[in-house]
Scaffold this active site. Structure first.
Site, PDB file in Angstrom:
ATOM      1  N   ASP A 295      17.574  13.186  65.902  1.00  0.00           N
ATOM      2  CA  ASP A 295      17.404  12.029  64.914  1.00  0.00           C
ATOM      3  C   ASP A 295      18.488  11.059  65.324  1.00  0.00           C
ATOM      4  OD1 ASP A 295      16.594  10.540  63.000  1.00  0.00           O
ATOM      5  OD2 ASP A 295      16.478  11.973  61.555  1.00  0.00           O
TER       6      ASP A 295
HETATM    7  C1  NOJ Z   1      16.492   8.376  60.780  1.00  0.00           C
HETATM    8  C2  NOJ Z   1      15.434   9.340  60.126  1.00  0.00           C
HETATM    9  O1  NOJ Z   1      15.726  10.263  59.565  1.00  0.00           O
HETATM   10  C3  NOJ Z   1      14.301   9.489  61.123  1.00  0.00           C
HETATM   11  O2  NOJ Z   1      13.103  10.063  60.295  1.00  0.00           O
HETATM   12  C4  NOJ Z   1      13.840   8.168  61.860  1.00  0.00           C
HETATM   13  O3  NOJ Z   1      12.726   8.223  62.714  1.00  0.00           O
HETATM   14  C5  NOJ Z   1      14.949   7.784  62.606  1.00  0.00           C
HETATM   15  N1  NOJ Z   1      16.190   7.432  61.787  1.00  0.00           N
HETATM   16  C6  NOJ Z   1      14.600   6.298  63.277  1.00  0.00           C
HETATM   17  O4  NOJ Z   1      14.397   5.246  62.489  1.00  0.00           O
END
Ligand code: NOJ
Length: 761
Positions: A295
């Site tokens: 993430d």
């Molecule tokens: C953080 C989020 O937790 C995730 O779900 C997302 O895909 C990413 N950022 C990218 O935006």
């Protein structure tokens, strides 16, 4: 020259360029197997280029997390040219993506195309309801179609990878991200995960209108302590295996090519550095062949968590644990080459990660045509098309849940009524778009006001009443809630006083749920509860339409307001869907995918809980499992939702009373539409295994069917229960089906139904 010919010319030109650099073009040969193509390419790559494939950068404008300092435009450009970038996120639009792809393909030594990821969570520009709302439809076909539309629009805008579906099960409405998931139940969650993966990926990943899905967040993020964002998770194995993992496994079985790990820790190990989750379960037991993306910045956060000493240590731990691609930490690109060279990380691990990433790129057909998703003509045609709008309207109305309808206040008559429409959210064209809508233009939803204005037979007067928030609204900033401006109250009370019926739209603005939006109160934010009570004093014929991204606790409304419609954040066509339901052009059929508590203190609350050793108030003393200031039951349970018609269940039958282990249990039930409208009912089957080697929940959903019934019509619904439904995972992660008595319940909600039982011998 048509596009196909242009593309072939490009590929040939590329081959020539590649040949002149002395590189083999054999990986472009489509007659070779996927594995062969991958290894031919891998053999030509320098260590730096391999690590580059594991590096994902944010594109230039939007961002969805805190930006690291090292990410200047200049550095990214240089890295792209050097072949040190494998993927970009948040870049979008056929033209912009093509320009970036061109750098990678035409200016880097090996010309390996980038894969472009984006949070296409519930649509690209034409938005469907937020995923939690869609889950309330229990309509797998509509959900799959909604993902397909999202893929269609996104793939025309240069994208080939969505960071969806979010398959996090959660029991806690305080956690803002429940809006992205399918609610509290692993069975429903698994079916919906399958539908969404199928919708995004289609049958053929090589087609130019399908995109790679990403099951996230692996794993257990939905159980973040106290519902607080980015927090710790502590959980026993049986809960992990029985509640958290099934929708991930279902995504994998449906063919999801990528997984994203999580910001949270699981039993003290950050998910990004968790070998057990990523190597043992996902890539080991489950045989996952795709790749895992971290993430946003979560490799960097291994240091902040206190799990790694520094950037190098974090990179080593993440890659060893099975995190294949680094989203926006910039750690892999900085550290991995050194780590391989100094022997800390085995190059085989890098090769494995890169092979997984390249495989997905080959499967997408990016080596055959790196620009296949950058089609400006198609982008114009599909984005916001009439048929896409029709489809999202369809799923929006199916997602609405009728929570209360005393004295048949609803549906509204189509003429002769004076209606007062109240609430800032009633005219809000932005909030219905939800939190994850970074590609949609602001204020592009149909508001409830606009939707109701299409019904011309009544007099409609609108008053705002009160603002929900003040200040700028955005994905990256805190929402400022209005608590002190009551200036609109009087005007709205005047309008309400003289109306036949008041429709009041209250709830959360779009950015009050979603990532980083945990709440400790799950009531109506700001002055809205007060407005509701004041309006009710002058006219008690009130229809409350709720807009929210999570279950809310609204005990006062539930007791006093005669009609309550849960309309979530329904996307682009929101207002039209709400109006069609209010006027009875669509008879509501949604059922809650998550329990609505009476108060926040009940969180986490869920229907499939354990019995406890003291479930009943037996002797009138205090020694039973309860609260002294609240009932145990939720305000509205999982699976609950009304219709303008009524349904009666009868003749629950089992094909036998006893079955041998492994035999299929057949259950049938009759259902009759006994009311005055045609309608649809979600028939739900629950089981309970009352004696087992580990304690099982008081009930578990194990089947459902959405049944359309004309008024007066009766249908028979049949369910089958096999080992897949009757067993469970123990604390060692072993799947067991145990002999003994099973209770079953069939009905239209999780807390009531017809009951029977059978014996497994
Ligand atoms: C953080 C989020 O937790 C995730 O779900 C997302 O895909 C990413 N950022 C990218 O935006």
């Amino acid at each position: 020259m048509n596009q196909k010919i242009k593309n072939s010319v490009k590929v040939i030109a590329l081959m020539i360029v590649t040949l002149s650099y002395g590189q083999s073009k054999a990986h472009l040969d489509k007659s070779k197997s996927l594995d062969e193509r991958v290894s031919i390419l891998l053999e030509q790559m320098t260590l730096e280029e391999k690590v580059g494939q594991m590096n994902q950068y944010n594109g230039s404008w939007d961002f969805t997390g805190p930006l690291p300092e090292s990410g200047s435009e200049e550095v990214k450009y240089k890295h792209l040219k050097n072949g040190w970038v494998g993927s970009m996120l948040n870049l979008r639009g056929a033209k912009a993506v093509r320009a970036t792809q061109q750098i990678a393909v035409e200016e880097s030594r090996l010309g390996i195309p980038l894969i472009f990821g984006f949070d296409v969570v519930h649509g690209y520009k034409t938005l469907s309801p937020i995923p939690l709302a869609e889950a309330a439809s229990w309509d797998l076909e509509a959900i799959e179609k909604s993902a397909k539309i999202a893929a269609d629009e996104a793939s025309a805008a240069g994208l080939n990878w969505t960071f969806a579906p979010n398959v996090d099960i959660s029991h806690d409405a305080r956690w803002g991200r429940v809006m992205e998931g399918a609610g509290e139940d692993p069975y429903l969650g698994s079916k919906i995960a399958t539908a969404r993966v199928n919708g995004f990926q289609g049958k053929n990943l090589d087609a130019n209108n399908t995109i790679v899905a990403c099951a996230k967040h692996f794993a257990a993020y939905g159980f973040t302590e106290a519902g607080k964002e980015y927090n710790r998770v502590d959980m026993g194995m049986s809960k992990l295996y029985n509640i958290v993992l099934p929708p991930f496994k279902a995504s994998l079985d449906a063919g999801a090519r990528t997984f994203m790990n999580s910001f949270s820790t699981l039993n003290g190990i950050p998910a990004t550095g968790d070998r057990f989750l990523q190597r043992d379960i996902l890539k080991g037991d489950w045989g996952f062949k795709g790749f895992v993306v971290s993430d946003w910045g979560s490799i960097g956060e291994l240091v902040t968590h206190g799990f790694a000493a520094d950037d190098a240590d974090a990179s080593a731990k993440a890659v060893k644990a099975g995190s294949d691609m680094d989203m926006e930490s910039h750690f892999y690109v900085k550290e991995l080459v050194k780590l391989v060279k100094n022997g800390t990380v085995d190059e085989a691990l890098v090769d494995d990660a890169v092979s997984r990433i390249l495989s997905v790129k080959f499967e997408l057909g990016l080596f055959d045509d790196p620009y296949k998703y950058c089609d400006e003509v198609r982008e114009k045609q599909v984005t916001g098309s009439a048929s896409n709008n029709e489809a999202v309207l369809d799923v929006a109305e199916k997602s609405i849940v009728l929570l209360k309808n005393e004295n048949n206040v609803l549906p509204l008559k189509k003429s002769g009524l004076k209606i007062a429409l109240i609430g800032a959210l009633a005219a809000d064209k932005n909030s219905p778009l939800g939190s994850w809508r970074i590609a949609a233009d602001d204020n592009t939803a149909v508001s409830v006001l606009e939707g109701m204005q299409n019904y011309k037979g009544n007099t409609l007067v609108y008053e705002k009443g009160t603002e929900v928030s003040t200040g700028k609204q955005s994905f990256i900033h805190e929402v400022e809630v209005n608590t002190d401006d009551f200036s609109g109250f009087d005007a709205s009370k005047n309008v309400a006083k003289s109306a036949d019926v008041v429709v009041i739209v209250l709830g959360e603005i779009g950015f009050q749920s979603g990532e980083a939006r945990s709440r400790t109160e799950i009531d109506l934010p700001g002055n809205q509860q007060q407005l509701l009570e004041e309006i009710y004093k002058v006219n008690n014929n009130v229809v409350l339409v709720l807009n929210n991204g999570r279950p809310l606790a609204l005990p006062w409304a539930s007791e006093h307001i005669p009609a309550i419609v849960e309309a979530w954040q329904l996307g682009t066509q929101s207002g039209n869907a709400v109006a069609r339901v209010l006027y009875g052009d669509y008879n509501p059929s949604g059922k809650l995918p998550m329990s609505f508590p009476r108060n926040v203190g009940q969180c986490p609350i869920y229907y499939n809980h354990f019995n406890t050793g003291r479930p009943i108030n037996k002797d009138g003393n205090v020694f039973w499992s309860h609260y002294i200031d609240s009932e145990n039951t939720p305000l509205y349970p999982f699976g609950y939702g009304l219709s303008y018609t009524s349904f009666e269940y009868s003749n629950l039958k089992l094909s036998q009373e006893q079955y041998k282990l492994g035999e299929t249990v057949k259950v049938s039930v009759e259902i009759t539409n006994t009311g005055d409208y045609d309608g649809k009912e979600v028939v739900q089957l629950y089981i309970n295994d009352p004696v087992a080697s580990i304690v099982r929940p008081i009930k578990e959903l194990k089947g459902f069917e959405l049944v359309p019934l004309k008024k007066g019509e009766t249908k028979t619904v049949e369910f089958s229960l096999t080992n897949k439904e009757l067993g469970f995972f123990n604390n060692n992660g072993e799947y067991l089906v145990e002999k003994g008595t099973f209770n079953i319940m069939v009905g239209g909600r999780s807390d009531k139904g017809l009951k029977s039982q059978f014996e497994l011998k």
